[in-house]
Write an enzyme that holds these catalytic residues in place. Structure first.
Site, short mmCIF file in Angstrom:
data_model
loop_
_atom_site.label_atom_id
_atom_site.label_comp_id
_atom_site.label_asym_id
_atom_site.label_seq_id
_atom_site.Cartn_x
_atom_site.Cartn_y
_atom_site.Cartn_z
N THR A 203 0.83 -1.21 0.00
CA THR A 203 0.00 0.00 0.00
C THR A 203 0.86 1.25 0.00
O THR A 203 0.58 2.22 -0.72
CB THR A 203 -0.93 0.01 1.23
OG1 THR A 203 -1.71 -1.18 1.25
CG2 THR A 203 -1.86 1.21 1.19
N LEU B 211 4.00 1.54 -1.12
CA LEU B 211 4.65 1.69 -2.42
C LEU B 211 3.67 2.11 -3.50
O LEU B 211 4.03 2.82 -4.44
CB LEU B 211 5.33 0.37 -2.81
CG LEU B 211 6.64 0.03 -2.11
CD1 LEU B 211 7.22 -1.25 -2.67
CD2 LEU B 211 7.66 1.17 -2.25
N TRP B 212 2.43 1.66 -3.39
CA TRP B 212 1.43 2.03 -4.40
C TRP B 212 1.25 3.54 -4.44
O TRP B 212 1.06 4.12 -5.50
CB TRP B 212 0.09 1.35 -4.09
CG TRP B 212 -0.95 1.58 -5.15
CD1 TRP B 212 -1.17 0.84 -6.27
CD2 TRP B 212 -1.91 2.65 -5.19
NE1 TRP B 212 -2.21 1.37 -7.00
CE2 TRP B 212 -2.68 2.48 -6.37
CE3 TRP B 212 -2.19 3.73 -4.35
CZ2 TRP B 212 -3.71 3.34 -6.71
CZ3 TRP B 212 -3.21 4.59 -4.70
CH2 TRP B 212 -3.97 4.39 -5.86
N HIS B 213 1.31 4.18 -3.28
CA HIS B 213 1.08 5.62 -3.23
C HIS B 213 2.22 6.41 -3.85
O HIS B 213 2.02 7.55 -4.28
CB HIS B 213 0.87 6.08 -1.77
CG HIS B 213 -0.50 5.81 -1.25
ND1 HIS B 213 -0.87 4.62 -0.68
CD2 HIS B 213 -1.62 6.58 -1.25
CE1 HIS B 213 -2.14 4.66 -0.34
NE2 HIS B 213 -2.62 5.83 -0.66
N GLY B 214 3.42 5.84 -3.91
CA GLY B 214 4.50 6.55 -4.56
C GLY B 214 5.86 5.97 -4.25
O GLY B 214 6.05 5.29 -3.23
#
Length: 357
Positions: free
Chosen positions: A310, A312-315
């Site tokens: 989660t 890493l998904w954001h940036g």
């Protein structure tokens, strides 16, 4: 870029809606939406459209052969995550390694395609849902293209699961009341974005760019509160616009934010914040890993994996990695407190006593 897309959308929408409702048959309506979606996405860059079409084609091809074949599923997951990793994380990874002593690597910045995280996750949703339920498989490329590229949610979500809209792609109802409700929801979302989020964002930018010598505690609190308001109304505003536009075209997207700031606990907050993302990770990652069914140790491991993904998904940024470590620490403390309350040991006299943490 996303703000420009909103302005373009407001000018683009009357033409799309007019053409959509003038066309008599569902197939023609779907083709019209595909053309409008590709044109809308081309506004951010023509080569982005080629990447989007490549992603859709790979997932469509995988969907044709994935039923009962785990190998095809693994290849599809690897291709999707590989494309996402190259465009979103490769530069960050190389620059991180380059900071190590004795390492000198030069890499040019890779432009991040708009919405790549969203259409990648929706492509994965299509392949996984078809793997689980062959009935959902579509033999027509245009159906998969419409699902992944549908412009209301292409740029900024919410993430739409394929099984939730598969039937509506093949047949949906249109009513005047539904159109009115959709436009109303779109206007509410646009107002959230332009009148609240962007105004608060201007205050945040002004304070963050000011010299530290002119800042005091009141100004710092103002920036924090404004940022709190900005990030919620920005995300929820885009979700409202997408849900409203989807309703105009006969699609029912699920809610993405449920008043998270009225939550009474961290757990409740995450259940109310970015619901489509947390649902995606729960259905396609946490539960397949075993969820909480295989003991406390594996439950904690599964939560760590979800927290990490989660973040890493954001940036691709160290701030998100630090956030992951913080979430992992909180989860660890909570687990330790539960286990310590019932910990027993033997004293020298052989008596059993309870330890308190």
């Amino acid at each position: 870029m996303v703000f420009s897309s909103v302005i373009f959308l407001c000018l683009f929408l009357p033409i799309v809606l007019g053409g959509y409702y003038l066309l008599p048959k569902r197939e023609a309506k779907n083709l019209w939406l595909i053309a409008a979606s590709l044109l809308f996405y081309a506004f951010s860059g023509l080569w982005y459209v080629l990447l989007l079409l490549f992603s859709v084609f790979c997932n469509y091809l995988a969907g044709l052969f994935v039923s009962g074949r785990k190998g095809v599923l693994y290849v599809a997951v690897a291709v999707n995550l590989g494309v996402l990793g190259v465009f979103k994380y490769l530069t960050f990874l190389v620059r991180t390694v380059d900071q190590l002593p004795g390492v000198a690597i030069t890499v040019s910045s890779i432009v991040l395609p708009v919405g790549i995280s969203f259409f990648t996750f929706q492509g994965l949703s299509y392949v996984i849902d078809v793997y689980r339920n062959e009935r959902l498989k579509s033999t027509r490329f245009r159906d998969v293209l419409l699902y992944i590229a549908l412009f209301p949610q292409l740029v900024a979500g919410p993430i739409v699961r394929y099984e939730d809209v598969a039937d509506e792609i093949k047949g949906r109802r249109h009513t005047l009341e539904q159109l009115a409700n959709g436009l109303r929801r779109f206007i509410i979302g646009l107002s959230k974005k332009l009148l609240i989020a962007d105004v608060c964002g201007s205050v945040v930018t002004l304070i963050y760019s000011a010299e530290r010598s002119v800042l005091d505690s009141r100004t710092a609190w103002l920036a924090a509160v404004c940022y709190l308001i900005q990030i919620y109304f920005d995300f929820s505003g885009y979700s409202d616009m997408a849900i409203g536009l989807g309703l105009c075209f006969g699609f029912h997207f699920k809610e993405n934010f449920n008043y998270p700031y009225i939550s009474s606990s961290i757990q409740e907050f995450w259940r109310r914040w970015h619901i489509s993302l947390s649902t995606w990770f729960r259905e396609y990652l946490y539960i397949p890993l075993g969820g909480n069914r295989k003991g406390k140790a594996k439950t904690y491991r599964n939560k760590l994996i979800v927290f990490f993904c989660t973040g890493l998904w954001h940036g691709a940024n160290w701030t998100f990695i630090i956030w992951v470590c913080g979430m992992a620490s909180l989860s660890s403390q909570r687990t330790q407190q539960k286990s310590c309350s019932g910990l027993e040991s033997m004293g020298k006299t052989g008596e059993t006593r309870w330890k308190q943490c």
